[in-house]
Design an enzyme around this catalytic site. Structure first.
Site, short mmCIF file in Angstrom:
data_model
loop_
_atom_site.label_atom_id
_atom_site.label_comp_id
_atom_site.label_asym_id
_atom_site.label_seq_id
_atom_site.Cartn_x
_atom_site.Cartn_y
_atom_site.Cartn_z
N LYS A 74 18.13 18.52 -7.16
CA LYS A 74 19.48 17.98 -6.93
C LYS A 74 20.53 19.03 -7.26
O LYS A 74 21.50 19.22 -6.51
CB LYS A 74 19.69 16.70 -7.76
CG LYS A 74 18.94 15.52 -7.19
CD LYS A 74 18.91 14.31 -8.12
CE LYS A 74 18.01 13.23 -7.52
NZ LYS A 74 17.76 12.11 -8.43
N GLN A 118 19.62 10.46 -14.33
CA GLN A 118 18.26 10.40 -13.79
C GLN A 118 17.44 9.32 -14.50
O GLN A 118 17.40 9.27 -15.73
CB GLN A 118 17.59 11.78 -13.94
CG GLN A 118 16.21 11.87 -13.33
CD GLN A 118 16.22 11.72 -11.81
OE1 GLN A 118 17.05 12.29 -11.12
NE2 GLN A 118 15.29 10.94 -11.29
N ASP A 141 24.98 7.34 -7.05
CA ASP A 141 23.66 6.75 -6.80
C ASP A 141 23.80 5.41 -6.08
O ASP A 141 22.84 4.90 -5.50
CB ASP A 141 22.94 6.50 -8.14
CG ASP A 141 21.80 7.47 -8.37
OD1 ASP A 141 21.29 8.02 -7.37
OD2 ASP A 141 21.40 7.65 -9.53
#
Ligand code: NAP
Length: 304
Positions: A74, A118, A141
């Site tokens: 990422k 995460q 997200d």
């Protein structure tokens, strides 16, 4: 106008159920590279206008090996798309209060347009409390109840990245999704459920399956579009696939030999019209959509 006397077109309109087909590959890796280049160009155009580069803060708690790889990718992609990446690597014994305090700081930081924590988190931290602490305008997200609610109401802003990436792959087929029967295996908050909402918004007829579903094979056999998000290597047998179906394999598993593989038996490619490979299908698209969300978040914050 289409000529229905054309034998090639006739074959496409009326595929014989038992004819062996070879699916076209939905190449997520190449598409993600293209999207990343487009995003990079849009970022450069913003900067030329004096606007800030979009900034993405990626928070990793602990040393989960798979998470470390995801986070590294990422960060790498973020920089490749000309965006700023902020890394916060916290130790496995970080308390929930410490993580929430960091999120408050990032929420208030004007250089940070997107925040990603995460998952999974160590057991002393409640992931829902963390998700809900992120400012919905920075929730790249797309997991915050506000953003899920927007998707439920067919007015999405920041959309969960994996289902969003799957929709982008489906668009790449050029097939009209309206009225198709879409079957999803899996009902998780991050994949199955938002995927169902995306497909409903695209006017598919949607069936969501899970571990209590009866006659799963019978339902999958009806799928014009199949999205497998189970997390079990080769769980979906090739003969469950309806000839001519579009198969999106979200699964990311290791097979008995330790190779990366999806949820769908690879021989499904002999029956499907389109199929995503694993690796190189949904995975790279998830990261591309994360960056698309980061740019959207920055654009929204410009005008806030
Ligand atoms: P998850 O939270 O474990 O959900 C799995 C789902 O599969 C659950 O809804 C479960 O049903 C269902 N399931 C399990 N066994 C089943 C069975 N025998 N029959 C029917 N349904 C069954 O997993 P997830 O987070 O959604 O992830 C799914 C897979 O996608 C994993 O392999 C993950 O690594 C992968 N993934 C990939 C990406 C990417 O970017 N490529 C992103 C996210 C996830 P119940 O709800 O009834 O338990």
């Amino acid at each position: 106008m289409a000529d229905d006397r054309n034998p090639v077109r006739l074959a496409a309109l009326h595929p014989k159920p038992d004819t062996a087909m070879s699916a076209r590959i939905l190449d997520g890796k190449t598409l993600a590279e293209r999207l990343k280049a487009d995003l990079g160009a849009r970022v450069a155009a913003r900067v030329a206008l004096g606007l800030p580069r979009p900034g993405l803060a990626v928070v990793l708690v602990g040393e989960n090996a798979a998470s470390q790889i995801y986070v590294r990718n990422k960060r790498k992609f973020t920089e490749a798309a000309n965006m700023r990446s902020f890394s916060h690597d916290l130790s496995a014994d970080t308390s929930e209060a410490e993580l929430l305090a960091l999120i408050d700081k990032l929420n208030a930081d004007p250089l940070v347009h997107g925040i990603l924590v995460q998952l999974p988190l160590p057991k002393q931290i409640d992931p829902e409390r963390v998700t809900e602490r992120i400012d919905p305008a920075k929730d790249v997200d797309g997991f915050h109840p506000y953003n899920i609610g927007r998707l439920v109401l067919k007015r999405p802003i920041l959309r969960p990245c994996t289902p969003y990436g799957c929709m982008r792959l489906l668009a790449e087929t050029g097939e009209d999704l309206v009225g198709k029967h879409a079957v999803i295996i899996g009902q998780s908050n991050i994949v199955g459920r938002p995927m169902a909402l995306e497909l409903l918004m695209a006017r598919c007829t949607v069936t969501v399956c899970h571990s209590a579903t009866r006659d799963l094979a019978g339902i999958v056999r009806q799928a014009d579009v199949l999205v497998a998000a189970v997390g079990k290597a080769y769980f979906v047998a090739a003969d469950w696939i309806k000839p001519g179906a579009i198969v999106i394999d979200v699964g990311m598993n290791r097979d008995a030999e330790g190779r990366l593989c999806g949820d769908v038996d690879r021989r499904a490619a002999e029956r499907a019209a389109w199929i995503t490979p694993v690796p190189g299908g949904v995975g790279p698209m998830t990261i591309a959509m994360l960056l698309a969300n980061t740019l959207t978040a920055a654009e929204l914050q410009d005008s806030a």
